[in-house]
Structure formats: C-alpha cells, structure tokens
Enzyme design. Structure first.
Site, PDB file in Angstrom:
ATOM      1  N   GLU A 288      39.326  20.401  40.172  1.00  0.00           N
ATOM      2  CA  GLU A 288      39.307  18.929  40.237  1.00  0.00           C
ATOM      3  C   GLU A 288      38.005  18.368  39.683  1.00  0.00           C
ATOM      4  O   GLU A 288      37.965  17.246  39.199  1.00  0.00           O
ATOM      5  CB  GLU A 288      39.475  18.451  41.685  1.00  0.00           C
ATOM      6  CG  GLU A 288      40.919  18.247  42.075  1.00  0.00           C
ATOM      7  CD  GLU A 288      41.109  17.497  43.392  1.00  0.00           C
ATOM      8  OE1 GLU A 288      40.115  17.114  44.043  1.00  0.00           O
ATOM      9  OE2 GLU A 288      42.272  17.313  43.780  1.00  0.00           O
ATOM     10  N   HIS A 309      47.559  45.789  40.833  1.00  0.00           N
ATOM     11  CA  HIS A 309      48.895  46.346  40.664  1.00  0.00           C
ATOM     12  C   HIS A 309      49.886  45.297  40.176  1.00  0.00           C
ATOM     13  O   HIS A 309      51.080  45.544  40.151  1.00  0.00           O
ATOM     14  CB  HIS A 309      49.354  46.982  41.980  1.00  0.00           C
ATOM     15  CG  HIS A 309      48.420  48.076  42.436  1.00  0.00           C
ATOM     16  ND1 HIS A 309      48.546  49.387  42.030  1.00  0.00           N
ATOM     17  CD2 HIS A 309      47.302  48.027  43.207  1.00  0.00           C
ATOM     18  CE1 HIS A 309      47.558  50.105  42.555  1.00  0.00           C
ATOM     19  NE2 HIS A 309      46.787  49.303  43.272  1.00  0.00           N
ATOM     20  N   LYS A 422      51.621  11.370  41.402  1.00  0.00           N
ATOM     21  CA  LYS A 422      51.890  10.547  42.592  1.00  0.00           C
ATOM     22  C   LYS A 422      52.625   9.268  42.201  1.00  0.00           C
ATOM     23  O   LYS A 422      53.536   8.829  42.901  1.00  0.00           O
ATOM     24  CB  LYS A 422      50.583  10.200  43.312  1.00  0.00           C
ATOM     25  CG  LYS A 422      49.893  11.409  43.943  1.00  0.00           C
ATOM     26  CD  LYS A 422      48.663  10.980  44.715  1.00  0.00           C
ATOM     27  CE  LYS A 422      47.790  12.165  45.052  1.00  0.00           C
ATOM     28  NZ  LYS A 422      46.506  11.797  45.636  1.00  0.00           N
TER      29      LYS A 422
HETATM   30  O1  LIG Z   1      41.973  13.701  52.253  1.00  0.00           O
HETATM   31  P1  LIG Z   1      43.086  13.078  51.496  1.00  0.00           P
HETATM   32  O2  LIG Z   1      42.781  11.670  51.113  1.00  0.00           O
HETATM   33  O3  LIG Z   1      44.390  13.182  52.243  1.00  0.00           O
HETATM   34  O4  LIG Z   1      43.259  13.846  50.137  1.00  0.00           O
HETATM   35  C1  LIG Z   1      43.613  15.188  50.081  1.00  0.00           C
HETATM   36  C2  LIG Z   1      43.407  15.724  48.695  1.00  0.00           C
HETATM   37  O5  LIG Z   1      44.215  15.011  47.790  1.00  0.00           O
HETATM   38  C3  LIG Z   1      43.475  14.706  46.614  1.00  0.00           C
HETATM   39  O6  LIG Z   1      43.088  13.372  46.692  1.00  0.00           O
HETATM   40  C4  LIG Z   1      44.301  14.936  45.386  1.00  0.00           C
HETATM   41  O7  LIG Z   1      45.437  14.165  45.463  1.00  0.00           O
HETATM   42  C5  LIG Z   1      42.263  15.600  46.688  1.00  0.00           C
HETATM   43  O8  LIG Z   1      41.200  15.163  45.917  1.00  0.00           O
HETATM   44  C6  LIG Z   1      42.006  15.589  48.156  1.00  0.00           C
HETATM   45  O9  LIG Z   1      41.163  16.626  48.556  1.00  0.00           O
END
Ligand SMILES: O=P(O)(O)OC[C@H]1O[C@](O)(CO)[C@@H](O)[C@@H]1O
Length: 482
Positions: A288, A309, A422
């Site tokens: 990320e 393996h 998303k």
């Molecule tokens: O803590 P949150 O806001 O639920 O996010 C969880 C994870 O989802 C992300 O935002 C990625 O969608 C990550 O950067 C983050 O660690």
C-alpha cells in the site's frame, strides 16, 4: 537478549554497483531527515515515528486494565478488523504464541479473527465455534466504514445481544477507531461502548503499536511495555545512527537498487512458520505504501521449507524478476533427533542432530542455491522470539518503508488506489448515492464491454476524435471476447 534488526546484504552485492550504494545511502540519509523533520509527502501521517516513546503510562495501564477485564469475562475474544486494523495484531499474536512470558497465572482466552473477508462460510464457522462460549469482541476500524468489518461486527453484536442481553453486551465490546469521526465512533458514542482512539496522525498500516495491536496483545497476556521498549531501541538505531551503520536505511537502499537493476518482486521468506503473518503484515505495509504512480516493488512472501516444495522451482529457475529477503530468528526451543544406526528409514546419519541444526543447514543450502540461480538474497536477523524483538521489527520495516517510499518519489502514507474496487462494489450493492455509477456499471456489464462510456469518450476526445487505432481495435475485440 534483544537488540536491533541486522541486515546482511553480502549475497546481493553482485547485483548492485558499489558506487550506486554510496549514492543511494547519501540519498536515503537525506530522505530520513525529511521524514524525521516531517517535511516529506504525507507528513501529517507520521505520528507512528514517536509511538514507542510517547505512549503515556495512563494509556498503557488502561489497555492492561481493559485486557484483564476481557480475560476474566471471556474464554474467547474475537478481533474484528481488516488490513492495518488486523494484520499487525495477528502477526504479533502468531509470532509470540506459546511464549513462556505470556501471563502464566491467568487462563488466556482464545483469540479469533473476523471482519477480514465477506465470506459467509468463514463467518458461519466462526458463529458455530462461538456457540456456548463466553465471548467478547474487539472491533477495529480507523475509518469506521470498512464493509467487511462493519458487516461482521453487526452480526457479532447481534449474537452478543441474543446471548447476553443489551446491557451486558455493552461490557463485551471494545471499539478502536478515529477519536472523532466515522460510523463506528458515532455508534460507540450512542451505545456507550468502551473505546480507544486510533491517533489521527497514524495510518492503518503503521498502527500496530497503538491500541490496534496493543489491546489484542495485552488480552493475549503479552508484555506490551517490552514491545514498545524494543520499538524504542530500534527507533534510536534507525533514526539516530549514521547511514554506514543504519541497517534500516541500508535495507531501503538495497531493495531500491535491486529494483532499478530489474528486480520487480521482493519475496520475503523465513524458515520459522511463526513469522508467516509478519509476512502478511509486511505485504500490506510495503504494497500500500509503494504501489502507486506505476511504481513499486511487488511484495510477496513464502514460508520455507514448506514452500520450497511448491514455489521452490520457480524461485530457482523461473523468470529472473525476484529478489529474496529472508528473515531469520533463532527458534526459542529445540527438538533433538535420535535414531538407531540400523533404523529402516535411513536417517541414522542425522542421529544426535537437532531440528534446529537441520533447519539451519536447509536454510544455508537454500539461500546459496537461490543466489547461484540469480536471485539476490538480503538477510535480516531478528534477535529472538520476544515482544521486544517484535516491536523492533515493526519499527525497522516502517522506517525502511517510509524512507524507501520517499526515495521512490511517492507518498508512502496514502492509498488512493484501494478505493477503485470499493466504488464498484458499493454501486453494485446499491449503496445510496451510487445510483449513477451503478447504472454505468450495469450497462457496461450488460454490453459485455469493459470500457466505460466515460473512459471511451475521454480517450477519443483526447485524440481529437481520431478514428480508433489498430491497438484500440485489438483491445476492444479482446474485451468482446471476454
Ligand atoms: O481501519 P479501516 O478504516 O477499517 O481500514 C482497514 C484497511 O482498509 C484500507 O483502508 C484499504 O481499504 C487499509 O488502508 C486499511 O488498513
């Protein structure tokens, strides 16, 4: 015994030019100053730099207190979160599982995880497993809006209410989220839940040394103060040492130079399975942080000897796009191997050796073979399996990642790309406010046409409405074939 993480890059040097190392180290030292002085990109998310030395005693005492309460009332604790709100806690718990230092007097609850997928089967099995157990829930989400976590938490909370009633449910949930904003913060406020703040200046993947990791660790009977101490020692080494003796900077430089020499994939390996989830955490941290603007090293991980393996053939002889970073840690316990000279399994030559000795020889043999096969190997050594060592490792990788990100010219603290899927998912799920996107997606899917009308128009307009090129036609006929 503990101490900072050590790097040995001997087995990668034949892929890196010595002069470039020199230039790279000078550059890394400058980027480190930018990071420490909070002058680089994303500096508003560098609160993690001081977590090991800034955590107030009152916060640690409260974490320990809440953890003790959870241990008393629960035989099982479900930690609900995903990404940075999950991987660090799981990495520490799996790395340190079975340590004698874990609180021997308390009976420790089982710690299970939820909210890290949308799999109905996984959640069904969890709910079945919780039947008849006195369980509690730690829900972790910085944004408070992550679908996987929110949905699992909703289901678990409903189950708690069904089992224990509304009043008692309140004592069986702790929420860790943004101090002010987000749905989870609002819900916790409305329902009077116990909460811990996730500092605003710490991003999810850099949050393991906040309550995000510390509360699950404390519930598991781990010594969170020792963990912070290890991180603080590593902080001194990584922020305060000159480049020549700064292993975090050297790691950042080595992987950058290997990348520019054509190695696009870093395979993090280890010969101790307890490091498996450290690899999973590391993948999010680097993936990320670096993977943007068409740049970055793809972070992959493997567990040896198991994966020798399965993946060993590729590592040895496949596309030469890999370098390997092996993380070593001495096993805290050994198992002797005894074997009669006439044993039918022909293992007599190993009589009197131990599993550790065998693992050691397997490791040296493997790394030598990989090196000889054209895979540069970086070796990192953790001092031991302990809370201090885990804290140091977290801090080491965080500094190397941030400095490496600056060397790459990107902001290592944002993750704009994860929003793309998303948008589509929420549109398909008919989340209010996504009606226009939903209509576009549905029409594209119905046409079997993956190019959106908008992208198509922009592309053509960009070329002044020129007729499609041969490659456009090829792309579009491939898409139709899909
Ligand atoms: O803590 P949150 O806001 O639920 O996010 C969880 C994870 O989802 C992300 O935002 C990625 O969608 C990550 O950067 C983050 O660690």
């Amino acid at each position: 015994m503990s101490g900072p993480i050590r790097l040995d890059s001997t087995w990668a040097l034949d892929h890196i030019d010595a002069e470039e190392i020199d230039r790279g180290m000078k550059g890394a030292a400058l980027q480190l100053q930018l990071l420490v002085n909070r002058k680089g990109a994303g500096s508003e998310y560098t609160g993690w730099l001081n977590l090991p030395v800034d955590a107030p005693d009152s916060l640690l005492a409260r974490i320990e207190d809440v953890a003790a309460g959870f241990r008393e009332q629960s035989d099982t604790v479900v930690v609900c979160g995903v990404g940075g709100s999950y991987l660090g806690a799981r990495a520490g718990l799996e790395f340190l599982a079975g340590l004698p230092s874990r609180s021997a007097t308390d009976s420790l609850p089982d710690i299970l995880f939820a909210g890290n997928s949308l799999s109905s089967w996984q959640l069904r099995k969890l709910l079945d497993r919780l039947a008849g157990h006195r369980f509690s829930v730690v829900v972790i989400s910085k944004s408070g809006t992550t679908l996987e976590t929110a949905v699992a938490f909703h289901i678990l909370k409903t189950e708690l209410v069904r089992r224990f009633g509304t009043e008692k449910t309140r004592t069986r949930i702790v929420a860790i989220t943004d101090s002010e904003h987000g749905t989870l913060r609002d819900l916790a406020r409305d329902e009077g839940l116990v909460t811990f703040d996730l500092p605003r200046d710490v991003g999810g993947r850099y949050s393991v040394l906040t309550p995000v990791g510390l509360l699950p660790f404390a519930i598991a009977g781990l010594n969170i103060r020792a963990m912070l101490q290890g991180a603080a020692e590593q902080r001194t080494a990584s922020l305060g040492s000159p480049a020549a003796t700064n292993d975090a900077l050297q790691y950042a430089v080595a992987r950058r130079l290997l990348n520019t020499s054509g190695k696009g994939i870093e395979l993090l390996t280890s010969f101790e399975p307890c490091l498996h989830f450290v690899g999973e955490w590391w993948k999010q941290l680097f993936g990320e942080s670096e993977g943007k603007d068409g740049k970055g090293i793809f972070p992959a991980s493997a567990e040896f000897t198991t994966d020798l393996h399965s993946l060993g053939q590729f590592v040895q002889e496949g596309t030469r796009s890999l370098f390997e970073t092996v993380v070593d840690v001495p096993a805290p316990a050994d198992v002797p191997f005894l074997c009669d000279t006439d044993s039918p399994d022909e293992l007599a030559y190993l009589n009197g050796r131990s599993l550790s000795a065998m693992n050691h020889d397997a490791r040296v043999g493997t790394l030598l073979a990989h090196h000889d096969g054209g895979v540069p190997v970086l070796q990192l050594t953790m001092p031991d399996v302990s809370e201090r060592s885990f804290g140091a490792t977290v801090y080491f990788f965080e500094v190397a990642c941030a400095v490496g990100g600056y060397m790459l010219g990107i902001n290592p603290f944002d993750q704009p790309g994860v929003e793309a899927y998303k948008h589509n998912m929420f549109a398909l799920l008919a989340k209010p406010g996504t009606e226009v996107e939903a209509a576009d997606i549905r029409s594209r899917l119905a046409r079997g046409q993956l190019t959106s009308i908008e992208q198509d128009t922009t592309r053509r307009n960009g070329r002044g409405g020129a007729s499609p090129t041969a490659s456009d036609e090829l792309t579009s006929s491939r898409q139709s074939a899909l």
